[in-house]
Design an enzyme around this catalytic site. Structure first.
Site, short mmCIF file in Angstrom:
data_model
loop_
_atom_site.label_atom_id
_atom_site.label_comp_id
_atom_site.label_asym_id
_atom_site.label_seq_id
_atom_site.Cartn_x
_atom_site.Cartn_y
_atom_site.Cartn_z
N ARG A 1 1.01 -1.32 -0.02
CA ARG A 1 0.60 0.45 -0.17
C ARG A 1 0.63 1.18 0.22
O ARG A 1 1.57 1.41 0.51
CB ARG A 1 -0.82 -0.12 1.76
CG ARG A 1 -1.96 0.99 0.98
CD ARG A 1 -2.95 0.93 2.32
NE ARG A 1 -2.17 2.04 2.91
CZ ARG A 1 -1.98 0.99 4.68
NH1 ARG A 1 -2.63 0.41 5.26
NH2 ARG A 1 -1.43 1.81 5.57
N GLU B 1 4.88 6.68 2.16
CA GLU B 1 6.06 5.90 2.41
C GLU B 1 5.38 4.77 1.48
O GLU B 1 3.81 5.37 1.20
CB GLU B 1 5.74 5.28 3.62
CG GLU B 1 4.65 5.20 4.36
CD GLU B 1 4.54 4.58 6.03
OE1 GLU B 1 5.32 4.16 6.41
OE2 GLU B 1 3.55 3.84 6.39
N ASN C 1 3.92 0.99 2.16
CA ASN C 1 4.19 -0.37 3.25
C ASN C 1 3.94 -1.64 2.76
O ASN C 1 3.31 -2.20 1.64
CB ASN C 1 2.89 0.02 4.28
CG ASN C 1 2.51 0.91 4.85
OD1 ASN C 1 3.28 1.39 5.58
ND2 ASN C 1 1.84 1.44 3.78
N SER D 1 -2.70 -3.19 5.97
CA SER D 1 -4.14 -3.21 6.38
C SER D 1 -5.65 -2.62 5.82
O SER D 1 -5.10 -1.18 5.12
CB SER D 1 -4.38 -3.28 8.07
OG SER D 1 -3.53 -2.25 8.51
N LYS E 1 13.08 2.25 5.36
CA LYS E 1 12.35 3.52 5.46
C LYS E 1 14.11 3.93 3.98
O LYS E 1 14.11 5.02 3.73
CB LYS E 1 12.66 4.58 6.00
CG LYS E 1 11.36 4.32 7.62
CD LYS E 1 9.77 4.57 6.91
CE LYS E 1 9.29 4.46 7.28
NZ LYS E 1 8.25 3.05 7.41
N LYS F 1 12.25 9.79 10.72
CA LYS F 1 11.95 8.51 10.51
C LYS F 1 12.23 6.91 10.61
O LYS F 1 13.60 7.30 10.11
CB LYS F 1 11.59 8.13 9.51
CG LYS F 1 10.29 8.99 8.52
CD LYS F 1 9.97 9.35 7.09
CE LYS F 1 8.09 9.07 7.12
NZ LYS F 1 7.76 8.96 5.56
N GLU G 1 7.24 0.12 11.17
CA GLU G 1 5.77 0.01 10.42
C GLU G 1 5.35 0.56 11.63
O GLU G 1 5.55 -0.06 12.68
CB GLU G 1 5.90 -1.12 9.47
CG GLU G 1 7.27 -1.09 8.91
CD GLU G 1 6.71 -0.15 7.26
OE1 GLU G 1 5.91 0.78 7.21
OE2 GLU G 1 8.10 0.33 7.10
N GLY G 2 4.31 0.65 10.93
CA GLY G 2 2.98 -0.07 12.26
C GLY G 2 2.51 1.54 12.91
O GLY G 2 1.07 1.55 13.17
N ARG H 1 -7.26 7.47 4.70
CA ARG H 1 -7.69 7.87 6.68
C ARG H 1 -7.47 9.18 7.26
O ARG H 1 -6.48 10.26 6.44
CB ARG H 1 -6.86 7.19 7.25
CG ARG H 1 -6.27 5.11 7.25
CD ARG H 1 -5.15 4.47 7.03
NE ARG H 1 -3.90 5.37 6.75
CZ ARG H 1 -2.93 4.81 6.55
NH1 ARG H 1 -2.69 3.81 7.48
NH2 ARG H 1 -1.95 5.19 6.25
#
Length: 474
Positions: free
Chosen positions: A125, A144, A146, A151, A305, A364, A368-369, A450
């Site tokens: 994504r 970024e 992913n 998700s 990253k 950064k 992740e997450g 989002r």
């Protein structure tokens, strides 16, 4: 853009009624999460947080994000096959970041043994914000990409209907009809199903590798159900189960509880806290197997990253995608400024610039997450502490993107209904399948919007900061 639903936002009674309808619609559509109190049981569930109203997204930038997704799929796949590039790019990071180093060691070991896997499945994504220029024009800038456990493809497949219902209740059925259909869960499942088919064993299963704490199970079930609908058997296991019950036969076929596994779809394994020594051993077992891993460890490393920063260097994209000048141009157009903090003059200069003007940048780490990035004063303090240490090479700096805020209501269980100034992040899901050297599937599989209140710098839906949204193209 801020004025999209101005009439509605002024009418408190209409907002209250619409919010009540929205919550019931979300429950009815299955926009669900388990509760923090009982994250591993579905006896008590609640709606996943979402916006009351769909958010304005410039249609040209939306189309640009979709148009570049197949290019990004090709790029991630090319990086994953380029051992020298990964080795060179991550050399400084693996000296100071144990997590990346351990992933890289498994990558090296598997290559030395010889890859058992011949079918490769990528689900990623790519996330963007709309950077508002001095003249007020917006530009698409990548945050970024992913490459593991991306998700909300499931739940976002169900939010369009919720926002459509809300707009109708507010007397805006014409606007409701303009909301685009979106079903990433189907697109992701098509990729998994294709990889399963190419693996070539009708009796083999797809294994979802899941976390110990499974609040976001319904998002995964959306994808899972699409596979059951195609008569593909799905099992859900944790690293711990793989360690205890997983095995390889002489042909490196992977077995769990006596069942052959065709595809391992990771929904975990992307942060250090996912691993203890047993889990690292389980990961190695999976990587050594013939099963199609989504992602294989090289593809996970492609999403770091440090790789993102290296891609922004002049000439890098051309070397990775030779003869694809148009794809390179489309990709490069989405890059924000990215800077290396490697030891040396270049790194010293950019570290000093960020300490002097921390609000221009984001710091950064290789994680992740969500919820890991540093901004403003916090960025300055951390950089001052590590500026003369090799530890700084485990971070990169990126230009801070400045989106145009808009007003909306963020609906969360047990939270008061109040208007917030919000910014949005658009993610495009990509799916590709490669068999040997042949790309057999490469497509964009849907989107995720989002939205969060502007006081929250970082973090996604699972991290409890952003909420699910639907784009309204303007």
């Amino acid at each position: 853009m801020a004025a999209l639903w101005e009439d509605v936002l002024r009418d408190e009674a209409a907002v209250r009624e619409a919010a009540s309808v929205a919550v019931d619609a979300a429950l009815l559509q299955g926009v669900l999460m388990r509760t923090e109190g009982e994250p591993n049981a579905s006896d008590v569930v609640n709606y996943a947080p979402f916006t009351l109203l769909p958010s304005a997204v410039p249609s040209a930038l939306f189309e640009q994000a979709y148009a570049v997704q197949q290019d990004f799929n090709l790029l991630v796949d090319a990086i994953s096959q380029n051992k020298e590039f990964l080795e060179h790019t991550l050399a400084s990071t693996i000296k100071v970041d144990d997590f990346t180093a351990r992933l890289f060691r498994i990558h090296t070991q598997v290559l030395e043994e010889g890859l058992a896997q011949s079918v490769f499945l990528g689900i990623n994504r790519s996330d963007y914000m709309f950077d508002c220029g001095v003249d007020g024009t917006a530009a698409l800038k990548q945050i970024e990409i992913n490459t593991i456990a991306a998700s909300f493809g499931g739940l976002t497949s169900r939010t369009v209907a919720v926002h459509g219902q809300v707009l109708k209740v507010l007397g805006k059925s014409k606007e409701a009809s303009r909301l685009l259909p979106n079903n990433p869960s189907k697109g992701l499942a098509l990729g998994i199903a294709k990889a399963w088919e190419l693996y070539g064993s009708q009796s083999a299963v797809v294994m979802f590798l899941v976390e110990e704490v499974q609040r976001n199970i319904f998002d995964q079930r959306c994808v899972e159900n699409e596979l059951w609908n195609r008569n593909i058997r799905v099992i859900r296991k944790r690293f711990r189960d793989v360690f205890e019950k997983g095995s390889l036969d002489d042909a490196k076929r992977l077995y769990m509880d006596g069942q052959e596994v065709a595809v391992v779809y990771y929904r975990e394994g992307y942060v250090p806290k996912n691993y203890d020594q047993q889990n690292w051993e389980a990961r190695l077992l999976l990587e050594r197997s013939r099963a199609v891993k989504c992602p294989d460890i090289a593809t996970q490393l492609a999403g770091t990253k440090k790789v993102q920063q290296e891609l922004s260097r002049p000439g890098t994209l051309e070397r990775l995608l030779p003869g694809r000048a148009e794809a390179v141009a489309r990709i490069r157009a989405t890059f924000a400024g990215l800077y290396s903090l490697d030891v040396g003059e270049e790194g010293d200069k950019i570290a000093a610039a960020a300490i002097a003007d921390p609000n221009r940048f984001v710091l950064k780490p290789q994680r992740e997450g969500g919820g890991n990035n540093l901004y403003g004063e916090e960025l300055r303090q951390v950089l001052e502490k590590i500026r003369d240490s090799p530890e700084r090479t485990s971070y990169i700096l990126m230009d801070k993107i400045n989106p145009q805020p808009a007003m909306n209501y963020l609906l969360r269980a047990h939270s008061p209904l109040q208007v917030s100034e919000c910014i949005s992040e658009l993610g495009i899901f990509g799916v590709y399948v490669r068999q040997g050297k042949e790309m057999v599937m490469n497509k964009a599989a849907g989107h995720l919007l989002r939205t969060k209140a502007i006081e929250h710098a970082d973090g996604g839906v699972a991290a409890g900061v952003a909420v699910l949204d639907t784009p309204y193209l303007v």
